[in-house]
Design an enzyme around this catalytic site. Structure first.
Site, PDB file in Angstrom:
ATOM      1  CG  ASP A   1       3.631  -2.509  11.953  1.00 11.26           C
ATOM      2  OD1 ASP A   1       4.411  -3.184  11.258  1.00 11.26           O
ATOM      3  OD2 ASP A   1       3.473  -1.284  11.825  1.00 11.26           O
TER       4      ASP A   1
ATOM      5  CB  THR B   1      -1.585   7.205  -3.774  1.00 11.61           C
ATOM      6  OG1 THR B   1      -1.015   5.890  -3.769  1.00 11.61           O
ATOM      7  CG2 THR B   1      -0.594   8.182  -4.384  1.00 11.61           C
TER       8      THR B   1
ATOM      9  NE  ARG C   1      -2.671   1.159   3.701  1.00  8.78           N
ATOM     10  CZ  ARG C   1      -3.572   1.646   4.528  1.00  8.78           C
ATOM     11  NH1 ARG C   1      -4.818   1.805   4.143  1.00  8.78           N
ATOM     12  NH2 ARG C   1      -3.260   1.989   5.747  1.00  8.78           N
TER      13      ARG C   1
ATOM     14  CG  ASP D   1       0.206  -1.900  10.306  1.00 11.34           C
ATOM     15  OD1 ASP D   1       0.482  -1.104   9.400  1.00 11.34           O
ATOM     16  OD2 ASP D   1       0.347  -3.140  10.183  1.00 11.34           O
TER      17      ASP D   1
END
Ligand code: URA
Length: 210
Positions: A204, A109, A105, A201
């Protein structure tokens, strides 16, 4: 076919997801909980697999007994956080085939770019369970699903852990025939594309890389 979201509200899954969301939950606990939830999600997502009757012998007699029909299911993990769901699903579908798709990702953007793709042969005869824990903007899920559909599978189901309403809308605009299975539909995305309240996340937290 109309767009379908299977919102899986089973209390065991909801409780375990709450533990995963907590900031203080350790990497080890997060990983174990994702494995446990994914085993339960596998049960839900495989509910409608077709079975055929096969004659077997029990110690007492012969019988016509149900067995899973057709080629082995393929579990496809969207790297890297999808691996957490993959491992839980494999605990209950030990003979499933496994595929991987790498989607990165772009942090600016939020667009998804494919960098890896490997799936088993004979995809045209298989059902696919595509796994990615966080359906946020939907960009990587949409791109991963499009890539998997190009292999011509019998059917694709998308499984996540937490979905944002924006992600669900975008996903179903792009793939109205692919059902979504999710235990949680959260409030919204924040300006960085994270799900709110979410769990942070997922990659993570799963791999301890914060
Ligand atoms: N990916 C994550 O891991 N978490 C989010 O909240 C959104 C995308």
């Amino acid at each position: 076919m109309a767009s379908v979201v299977h919102h899986i509200e089973h209390p065991l899954i909801q409780h375990k997801l709450t533990l995963m969301r907590r900031r203080e939950t350790s990497t080890g606990a997060f990983r174990r909980l994702l494995q446990e939830i994914s085993m339960l999600l596998a049960y839900e997502v495989t509910r409608d697999l077709s079975v055929t009757l096969e004659e077997i012998e029990t110690p007492i007699t012969t019988m016509q007994a149900p067995t899973l029909d057709g080629k082995k299911v393929v579990i496809i993990s969207v790297l890297r956080a999808g691996d957490g769901i993959r491992d839980g699903m494999l605990a209950v579908l030990p003979s499933a085939r496994v595929g991987h798709i790498g989607m990165a990702r772009d942090p600016k953007t939020l667009e998804a770019h494919e960098y890896y793709f490997k799936v088993p042969r004979e995809m045209g005869e298989r059902e696919v369970i595509l796994c990615d824990p966080m359906l946020a903007t939907g960009n990587s899920a949409i791109a991963a699903t499009a890539r998997v559909l190009r292999t011509g599978p019998k059917r694709v189901k998308f499984v996540c852990l937490v979905a944002a309403p924006e992600g669900i809308r975008a996903f179903h605009d792009a793939h109205p025939d692919v059902p979504i299975y999710t235990p949680a539909i959260d409030e919204r995305l924040n300006e960085k594309g994270y799900i709110v309240p979410g769990l942070g996340d997922a990659g993570d937290r799963l791999f301890g890389t914060t």
